[in-house]
Scaffold this active site. Sequence first.
Site, mmCIF file in Angstrom:
data_model
loop_
_atom_site.group_PDB
_atom_site.id
_atom_site.type_symbol
_atom_site.label_atom_id
_atom_site.label_comp_id
_atom_site.label_asym_id
_atom_site.label_seq_id
_atom_site.Cartn_x
_atom_site.Cartn_y
_atom_site.Cartn_z
ATOM 1 N N ASP A 328 0.881 -1.083 0.149
ATOM 2 C CA ASP A 328 0.004 -0.014 -0.074
ATOM 3 C C ASP A 328 1.081 1.273 -0.038
ATOM 4 O OD1 ASP A 328 -3.051 0.877 0.585
ATOM 5 O OD2 ASP A 328 -1.539 2.100 1.959
ATOM 6 N N ASN A 336 -2.308 12.743 -3.552
ATOM 7 C CA ASN A 336 -3.372 13.323 -4.483
ATOM 8 C C ASN A 336 -3.892 14.564 -4.213
ATOM 9 O OD1 ASN A 336 -3.627 11.531 -6.560
ATOM 10 N ND2 ASN A 336 -5.017 10.300 -5.380
ATOM 11 N N ASP A 345 -1.437 9.508 -10.102
ATOM 12 C CA ASP A 345 -1.707 8.509 -11.395
ATOM 13 C C ASP A 345 -0.030 8.034 -11.800
ATOM 14 O OD1 ASP A 345 -4.353 8.228 -10.968
ATOM 15 O OD2 ASP A 345 -4.683 9.358 -12.995
ATOM 16 N N GLU A 372 -4.692 2.257 -4.305
ATOM 17 C CA GLU A 372 -3.240 2.309 -4.309
ATOM 18 C C GLU A 372 -2.373 1.176 -3.956
ATOM 19 O OE1 GLU A 372 -4.582 4.401 -0.370
ATOM 20 O OE2 GLU A 372 -5.348 3.954 -2.646
#
Length: 722
Positions: A328, A336, A345, A372
Amino acid sequence: MMKRYASPGPLLRDTRSSPPSPHSLTRVLLKITLSLALLLGLVAAILQLILDLKQQKSAVEIAAEEFLVGVVPSAASAAYNYQYDAAKEVARGLFSQRAIKQVIIVNDGEVMVDASREIEPTLPRLMQLTDEDKVTLSRDLIRPNSQSGTKIGTIQIVVDRSIVSPSIVDRMMSYFVLALLKNVAFGLALVFVVYGTLARHLVKLADIAASWKPDHDQLLVPRPPAFLAGTEIDVLGKRIENLSESALEVIRLKSESEKELSQRSIELEEMVQRRTSELETANEKLKLVADSDALTQLLNRGALDRELASSFEEALENDLAFAIALLDVDHFKLLNDTYGHQIGDACLVSIAGVLANTAKAHGCILGRYGGEEFCLGGNGIDLSQMSDIAAEVHAAIKELDIPHSSAPQTRRVTVSIGVSAVENRERTLDNLIGEADRALYDAKKLGRNRTARATPEDAIPLGHKRRSDTDVMQALREQRYEPFFQPQIDARTGEIVGAETLARLRLEDDTILAPQAFIPKITESGALAELDRLILDKTRHMLARASHWGHAVPRLSFNMHPSYLRNKDTMRDFTDLQSQCETKIAVELLEMWSSETLDEEALWGLECLRDAGIDVEIDDFGTSKASIVALHCIAPDRIKIAQELVFPMPQSAKYRRTVDCILQLAERLDISVIAEGVETEEHMRLLLDCGCYVQQGFYFARALSEQAFFAMLSDEPRRAAQ
């Protein structure tokens, strides 16, 4: 056009084989007709015989009945006067009838005559048709000269209706033979008069049809006999001629069609091959799209689940190791929010590239697990090997050096990894993934940017986990959380020198749940301090009971969240506990520290603990960049070497040197050391060789309930003597 019904020419004959004899069909028809004639004659004769026999039997019965009626007065007189000789004379008179087998005369319940005889059959034996056919006839005997018709007895006779007149038998047999001969004669006449001519003409038609070839002209057939003109035989000849015409036309059209079809077939085959190739290419692309994650081009969740399930089944069937790693991205939401989704991304794509290279190098299955999260897995890989793969992933992501200004620790993008492996053949893939997920949670709880291994304690049934998500707060209100104690051992002597206090949840069925099953919900609900206060209070009562039973607990350590140092009530709870017991109390600071994290309130909390005689420890030492700084900022009494450094020691000299360096540093700074994660005797020996004497782990004991911990304390003298 040639004349119809002309005699066939010699060119139409097939001289390579002899035609069948014209009399063959006649012979076949003769056999069939005679057989049918015999059968029909036999059936008709039998039916007539049965009918005649039935009539004759009825006639026999009627004649016997009439004769019986005629002797009734004589029988009545003999019975009335009890004249036995007269009664017997009546019986002898009845026996003059051929069909009567038995006579019985009864007078007022008394049998005066009961006479019977055997009769020679008059019919030849013919199955059941000529079997004995008995019928019983009886009449009442009336007292002579009686006006009221008083009954004085009965006369009864048994008649065999199969005893018919011999002349009748002769007549029936003569008719039977005559019927058979009549049918045979009719069949012979039919064959020779009609079938002979018909058969010869049919043979001619067959010869002509058999001799005709597709390369001949139109077929001509002979005229049939006059009495067959206009019949089906005549029509058959005409249709054979028409058939030859049609066949010639069909052959011509077929030849043309075959040429056209051959050309079309070649074109169609080429087109099918071309389309098949296009479809295969399209299917491969569709499968790739269906199984691939749109962003990272790794396997998507569905394809990943299928591949992992297949690999897991193969591992079970072939008794292979199987390991799972869940990864993770740390603080990805902050990334983000800070840089935008495009940067997020791009970060995932870069990490996916690193993971793809690692998976390819080790033959692992790799896919995007969701958001993620990524998943690595495969058979032939054990827990230690998967941990090494995780270390490679950490190093490769570190080299990416992706900036993350909002990350609390490194200011760079990092990942947390949880790994698990098959240790029990009864485990399922869902169990394994669940254990890796809980290990991933542990890695995040311990400060992120690290790998955590699943332990046997993590193997919590999924049903219990789901249940805990719904009732952990109710369990807190009902105070069903308990302190468990994991002993800390002096590995040189086997002596218990302390224990770490850990929270556990006991369900109604006495199932014990580990922290990963309830801590996330507790933390999310803001009730972590309440849980720690409950565990601290129950530990106080445990120490009182230990003192009552004479159990000496030398040292107890508690995990402490950094925010507790700023909480005066929490500090008071710990100082009160230390003042009320003889056991040495210690707190293990759970997160990594730096000089910026120690404000005045936190420093006040540390001073309160030290003033009360409580030791301060740093947990999981060696797993953060802030570890060295923490030694100066906190000045701990003891450090606990993280299990991530202890696990690989048997396989890695690098990790052994790292642990040795930590021990030397602690010795220079006058700080005591304890190592956690000691799971094997080899771990224990290697740590002893490095000079680390106080150890904790499954090799010595798991976390124990109060009763089990007391039992271990009671058993300590015996173990020390050994």
